[in-house]
Design an enzyme around this catalytic site. Structure first.
Site, PDB file in Angstrom:
ATOM      1  N   SER A  40     -44.734   5.736  25.864  1.00  0.00           N
ATOM      2  CA  SER A  40     -44.726   5.627  24.394  1.00  0.00           C
ATOM      3  C   SER A  40     -44.419   4.174  24.042  1.00  0.00           C
ATOM      4  O   SER A  40     -43.412   3.850  23.444  1.00  0.00           O
ATOM      5  CB  SER A  40     -43.682   6.571  23.787  1.00  0.00           C
ATOM      6  N   HIS A 152     -43.606  12.519  27.025  1.00  0.00           N
ATOM      7  CA  HIS A 152     -42.975  12.551  28.352  1.00  0.00           C
ATOM      8  C   HIS A 152     -42.999  13.940  28.987  1.00  0.00           C
ATOM      9  O   HIS A 152     -42.466  14.149  30.070  1.00  0.00           O
ATOM     10  CB  HIS A 152     -41.524  12.063  28.276  1.00  0.00           C
ATOM     11  N   GLN A 160     -39.031  13.084  21.482  1.00  0.00           N
ATOM     12  CA  GLN A 160     -39.178  12.732  22.898  1.00  0.00           C
ATOM     13  C   GLN A 160     -37.911  12.929  23.735  1.00  0.00           C
ATOM     14  O   GLN A 160     -37.997  13.345  24.883  1.00  0.00           O
ATOM     15  CB  GLN A 160     -39.628  11.263  22.954  1.00  0.00           C
ATOM     16  N   GLU A 161     -36.740  12.601  23.165  1.00  0.00           N
ATOM     17  CA  GLU A 161     -35.533  12.577  24.004  1.00  0.00           C
ATOM     18  C   GLU A 161     -34.318  13.173  23.302  1.00  0.00           C
ATOM     19  O   GLU A 161     -34.004  12.797  22.180  1.00  0.00           O
ATOM     20  CB  GLU A 161     -35.212  11.128  24.414  1.00  0.00           C
ATOM     21  N   GLU A 202     -38.533  11.940  32.587  1.00  0.00           N
ATOM     22  CA  GLU A 202     -37.228  11.312  32.769  1.00  0.00           C
ATOM     23  C   GLU A 202     -36.195  12.279  33.329  1.00  0.00           C
ATOM     24  O   GLU A 202     -34.990  12.055  33.243  1.00  0.00           O
ATOM     25  CB  GLU A 202     -36.765  10.687  31.445  1.00  0.00           C
ATOM     26  N   GLU A 282     -32.616   6.798  17.845  1.00  0.00           N
ATOM     27  CA  GLU A 282     -33.523   5.677  18.134  1.00  0.00           C
ATOM     28  C   GLU A 282     -34.904   5.978  17.560  1.00  0.00           C
ATOM     29  O   GLU A 282     -35.363   7.123  17.615  1.00  0.00           O
ATOM     30  CB  GLU A 282     -33.588   5.532  19.667  1.00  0.00           C
ATOM     31  N   ASP A 309     -36.430   0.560  18.858  1.00  0.00           N
ATOM     32  CA  ASP A 309     -37.111   0.345  20.146  1.00  0.00           C
ATOM     33  C   ASP A 309     -38.531  -0.164  19.858  1.00  0.00           C
ATOM     34  O   ASP A 309     -38.777  -1.369  19.881  1.00  0.00           O
ATOM     35  CB  ASP A 309     -37.114   1.661  20.946  1.00  0.00           C
ATOM     36  N   LYS A 334     -35.410  -3.571  26.652  1.00  0.00           N
ATOM     37  CA  LYS A 334     -36.263  -3.287  27.805  1.00  0.00           C
ATOM     38  C   LYS A 334     -36.857  -4.617  28.272  1.00  0.00           C
ATOM     39  O   LYS A 334     -37.643  -5.236  27.537  1.00  0.00           O
ATOM     40  CB  LYS A 334     -37.392  -2.338  27.403  1.00  0.00           C
ATOM     41  N   HIS A 362     -34.189   1.999  30.671  1.00  0.00           N
ATOM     42  CA  HIS A 362     -35.263   2.188  31.646  1.00  0.00           C
ATOM     43  C   HIS A 362     -36.586   2.370  30.902  1.00  0.00           C
ATOM     44  O   HIS A 362     -36.630   2.318  29.679  1.00  0.00           O
ATOM     45  CB  HIS A 362     -34.974   3.438  32.487  1.00  0.00           C
ATOM     46  N   ARG A 363     -37.682   2.632  31.641  1.00  0.00           N
ATOM     47  CA  ARG A 363     -38.951   3.088  31.072  1.00  0.00           C
ATOM     48  C   ARG A 363     -39.232   4.483  31.608  1.00  0.00           C
ATOM     49  O   ARG A 363     -38.654   4.900  32.615  1.00  0.00           O
ATOM     50  CB  ARG A 363     -40.119   2.156  31.447  1.00  0.00           C
ATOM     51  N   LYS A 385     -29.390   3.762  28.760  1.00  0.00           N
ATOM     52  CA  LYS A 385     -30.073   5.055  28.857  1.00  0.00           C
ATOM     53  C   LYS A 385     -31.035   4.964  30.028  1.00  0.00           C
ATOM     54  O   LYS A 385     -31.868   4.074  30.108  1.00  0.00           O
ATOM     55  CB  LYS A 385     -30.745   5.472  27.544  1.00  0.00           C
TER      56      LYS A 385
HETATM   57  P1  PGA Z   1     -41.353   4.716  27.316  1.00  0.00           P
HETATM   58  O1  PGA Z   1     -40.259   5.588  26.572  1.00  0.00           O
HETATM   59  O2  PGA Z   1     -40.746   4.058  28.492  1.00  0.00           O
HETATM   60  O3  PGA Z   1     -42.388   5.752  27.662  1.00  0.00           O
HETATM   61  O4  PGA Z   1     -41.872   3.726  26.303  1.00  0.00           O
HETATM   62  C1  PGA Z   1     -38.917   5.237  26.501  1.00  0.00           C
HETATM   63  C2  PGA Z   1     -38.462   5.110  25.077  1.00  0.00           C
HETATM   64  O5  PGA Z   1     -39.220   5.369  24.113  1.00  0.00           O
HETATM   65  O6  PGA Z   1     -37.318   4.738  24.866  1.00  0.00           O
HETATM   66 ZN    ZN Z   2     -37.585   4.782  22.590  1.00  0.00          ZN
END
Ligand code: PGA
Ligand code: ZN
Length: 422
Positions: A40, A152, A160-161, A202, A282, A309, A334, A362-363, A385
């Protein structure tokens, strides 16, 4: 002095090719680094150079590798590895594009990080101490992504998380243990409800659920079942990665069969923050929705950590715009979004100058490389994270943090839960 620079293709945790670079110094010290890869990704990230064509579904990295072995090696051989800034600047000048599209951020970052490791090895210092000096003693609070959705995983969660933040622990080791125990309780809870316990990119579980609310209820239940107090021992952080479900100016929650305006989306989050022990969100709004971001920050920025992000992509110019427009109060860091160690450190310094917190990340496509673990301690970021406490691509970073904490012994610190910008 750098005597040799070599790159090769290795695989990331999704089985896609990525770049590993190795830097050798006169005197025999060496350093090696592998770059990760996102799914993403933010639109304005530095360019990950891919070959295209039929091999590896277009994801080959032979061009990036050729750039390291040719242009970059020719330019940086002879440099003092301790002169990280000069080396990174030289690569930036050589690339000479605003987005690192000529040499590839994957090529440049691999060399940048391998050089730092080589210099640390030559100085006979752990990477943490080489990069951070004697002050590098703050272990980060882990944000453990235990329910995966979005791009993911192949379940129906749009966000996503869903992360556990064990901020009530007294040490990193203890926080990790709490996360592990809650992850196990969550698995048991899913099994008891006949929900899937297969995992996403993840390492978090990826069940089909009726709503995000249900995911949050499962998390709170798992925290309690594991014997912890929600909001006191362990809180929750979210990364909706909302750019992925922002379509024609609306937030489309397919899993809940709802389409929301900016205002309604902010209301939706406010209700979740009222109902659950959420301390950090985030990318609540999409990378192109600066107006939505302003609304969100105004409404919730005084109560929770608001991390940018995709909207900032570790880029100082976008972060400056964030300051100017009162957007977010924290930035996700990142290394491969910007492409060199030097620029990453500059972005972090800029964030600190305006009291924005920094979270090392991380990614979704990761490797066994643990650079970010040392980097989190070296920079005193206070938060990291790096996925669920499962799967070696994620656990490798947590294991490295356990080593660092043990090495620091009595000198190790944990949870200076950093003051938030308001
Ligand atoms: P990505 O996702 O590494 O797939 O971009 C991580 C995030 O969105 O924080
Ligand atoms: Zn993110």
């Amino acid at each position: 002095e750098i005597t040799q620079v070599v790159a090769r293709m290795v695989l990331d945790s999704r089985g896609n090719p990525t770049v590993e670079a190795e830097v050798a110094l006169a005197g025999g010290a060496r350093g090696r680094a592998i770059v990760p890869s996102g799914a993403s990704t933010g639109k304005f990230e530095a360019v990950e150079l891919r070959d295209g064509g039929p091999d590896f579904g277009g994801k080959g990295v032979t061009k990036a590798i050729a750039n390291v072995n040719g242009t970059i090696a020719n330019a940086v051989i002879g440099y003092d590895a301790r002169q990280q800034r000069l080396l990174d600047r030289a690569m930036i000048a050589l690339d000479d594009t605003p987005d690192k599209s000529r040499l590839g951020a994957n090529a440049m970052l691999a060399v940048s990080l391998a050089t730092a490791r080589a210099a640390a090895n030559a100085a006979r210092l752990p990477l943490t101490a080489y990069l951070g000096g004697v002050d590098a003693t703050l272990l980060p609070i882990p944000m453990m992504n235990v329910i995966n959705g979005g791009v993911h995983a192949s379940n129906n969660l749009d966000m996503q998380e869903f992360m556990l933040v064990p901020h009530g622990a007294v040490s990193f080791r203890e926080s990790l243990q709490w996360g592990v125990q809650t992850y196990a309780a969550l698995k048991a809870e899913l099994q008891a409800k006949s929900l899937s316990t297969t995992v996403g990119d993840e390492g978090g579980f990826a069940p089909n659920l009726h709503s995000h609310q249900e995911a949050l209820e499962l998390l709170v239940g798992a925290i309690e079942k594991a014997g912890f107090r929600p909001g006191i021992d362990i809180s929750i952080a979210l990364d909706p990665a909302s750019t992925e479900f922002f379509i024609d100016g609306r937030y489309v929650l397919k899993g809940e069969d709802r389409t929301l305006t900016q205002e309604e989306m902010v209301d939706y989050y406010a209700q979740l923050v009222d109902a659950f022990p959420i301390v950090s969100i985030e990318d609540p709004m999409a990378e192109e929705d600066w107006a939505g971001w302003r609304l969100f920050t105004e409404r919730l920025g005084g109560r929770i950590q608001v991390i940018g992000d995709d909207i900032f992509v570790t880029n100082p110019r976008l972060l400056e715009r964030g300051f100017k427009e009162s957007v977010a109060n924290s930035i996700l860091i990142k290394l491969n979004q910007i492409g060199t160690l030097t620029e990453t450190l500059e972005t972090m310094e800029l964030a600190r100058s305006r009291a924005y917190t920094t979270v090392i990340s991380h990614r979704s496509g990761e490797t066994e490389d643990t650079f970010i673990a040392d980097f989190a301690v070296a920079t005193g970021a206070g938060q990291i994270k790096t996925g669920a406490p499962a799967r070696s691509d994620r656990v490798a970073k947590y294991n490295q943090l356990l080593r660092i904490e043990a090495m620091l012994g009595e000198g190790a610190r944990f949870n200076d839960w950093v003051k938030r910008a308001t």
